[in-house]
Design an enzyme around this catalytic site. Structure first.
Site, short mmCIF file in Angstrom:
data_model
loop_
_atom_site.label_atom_id
_atom_site.label_comp_id
_atom_site.label_asym_id
_atom_site.label_seq_id
_atom_site.Cartn_x
_atom_site.Cartn_y
_atom_site.Cartn_z
N ALA A 1 -9.34 2.70 5.26
CA ALA A 1 -10.34 2.83 4.19
C ALA A 1 -10.83 4.27 4.22
O ALA A 1 -11.55 4.66 5.13
CB ALA A 1 -11.47 1.84 4.40
N HIS B 1 0.83 -1.20 0.00
CA HIS B 1 0.00 0.00 0.00
C HIS B 1 0.86 1.25 0.00
O HIS B 1 1.92 1.28 0.62
CB HIS B 1 -0.94 0.00 1.22
CG HIS B 1 -2.12 -0.86 1.02
ND1 HIS B 1 -3.35 -0.35 0.66
CD2 HIS B 1 -2.28 -2.19 1.09
CE1 HIS B 1 -4.20 -1.35 0.52
NE2 HIS B 1 -3.57 -2.48 0.78
N ALA C 1 -8.14 7.32 -6.81
CA ALA C 1 -9.54 7.72 -6.62
C ALA C 1 -9.91 7.75 -5.14
O ALA C 1 -10.61 8.66 -4.68
CB ALA C 1 -10.46 6.77 -7.39
N GLU C 2 -9.45 6.75 -4.40
CA GLU C 2 -9.76 6.69 -2.97
C GLU C 2 -9.16 7.89 -2.23
O GLU C 2 -9.85 8.53 -1.42
CB GLU C 2 -9.27 5.37 -2.38
CG GLU C 2 -10.07 4.18 -2.88
CD GLU C 2 -9.35 2.85 -2.79
OE1 GLU C 2 -9.95 1.84 -3.20
OE2 GLU C 2 -8.19 2.78 -2.31
N GLN C 3 -7.89 8.19 -2.49
CA GLN C 3 -7.26 9.32 -1.82
C GLN C 3 -7.90 10.65 -2.23
O GLN C 3 -8.13 11.53 -1.40
CB GLN C 3 -5.74 9.32 -2.07
CG GLN C 3 -5.04 8.17 -1.34
CD GLN C 3 -3.55 8.36 -1.23
OE1 GLN C 3 -3.04 9.47 -1.19
NE2 GLN C 3 -2.83 7.24 -1.15
N PHE D 1 0.67 3.46 6.89
CA PHE D 1 -0.63 3.61 7.52
C PHE D 1 -1.70 3.27 6.50
O PHE D 1 -1.69 3.80 5.38
CB PHE D 1 -0.81 5.05 8.01
CG PHE D 1 -2.13 5.34 8.63
CD1 PHE D 1 -2.42 4.89 9.91
CD2 PHE D 1 -3.10 6.06 7.94
CE1 PHE D 1 -3.64 5.17 10.50
CE2 PHE D 1 -4.32 6.35 8.51
CZ PHE D 1 -4.60 5.91 9.80
#
Length: 172
Positions: free
Chosen positions: A123, A68, A87-89, A120
């Site tokens: 979600a 990650h 996209a998540e960030q 770290f």
């Protein structure tokens, strides 16, 4: 069910779901042994992938954690995140940090990685950058065992969110 990894169905499954666990195609490959009969849904694929992930050695699960990226870190700045991670960030505003916020993330990333040996992981969907920083700082007080368990649970949550997006209408 156990679809053969080299069968057309097995290769299609691996091609489709190989990126659900960050840079860890082996999880999809192993999940074939755990996959329930019937059409795959987010729930059944997630269950199979989590079984495969949990059945792996601690070292192999640690490799998944280490795959990650740092939040708002070097890869994000260089534009080298996977499409899912980007996209998540972005959904949490991590692509729009002030200089001070970026410095805070950079400091937390360094302290966290030094302490735990992996980045770290959280979600981020539905969370703000302030929520993430608060969790970041709180989790720095965890023991290595507590944080390994927390991070692996977060990886499983991220996988479920990615599957829900990939297989719309099948969320449970």
């Amino acid at each position: 069910m156990s679809i053969g990894r080299d069968s057309v169905e097995g290769r299609a499954f691996i091609d489709t779901f190989g990126g659900i666990f960050e840079h860890s195609q082996w999880v999809a490959e192993e999940a074939l042994d755990w996959l329930a009969d019937g059409a795959p849904t987010a729930q059944t694929v997630h269950a199979a992938m989590v079984q495969a992930f949990r059945a792996a050695s601690a070292e192999k699960r640690l490799q998944v954690l280490r795959a990650h990226p740092d939040l708002a870190g070097r890869l994000a700045i260089a534009g080298e995140l996977t499409a899912d991670s980007k996209a998540e960030q972005a959904s949490a505003g991590l692509d729009r940090l002030t200089r001070e916020e970026h410095e805070r993330f950079t400091t937390c990333n360094a302290i966290y990685t030094d302490k735990f040996g992996f980045p770290f992981i959280i979600a981020v969907r539905g969370k703000t950058k302030d929520d993430i920083l608060a969790a970041f700082e709180a989790r720095l007080d965890n023991t290595p065992d507590e944080e390994f368990a927390t991070a692996t649970a977060e990886v499983e949550t991220i996988a479920r969110l990615r599957l829900d997006a990939l297989l719309p209408g099948s969320a449970a």
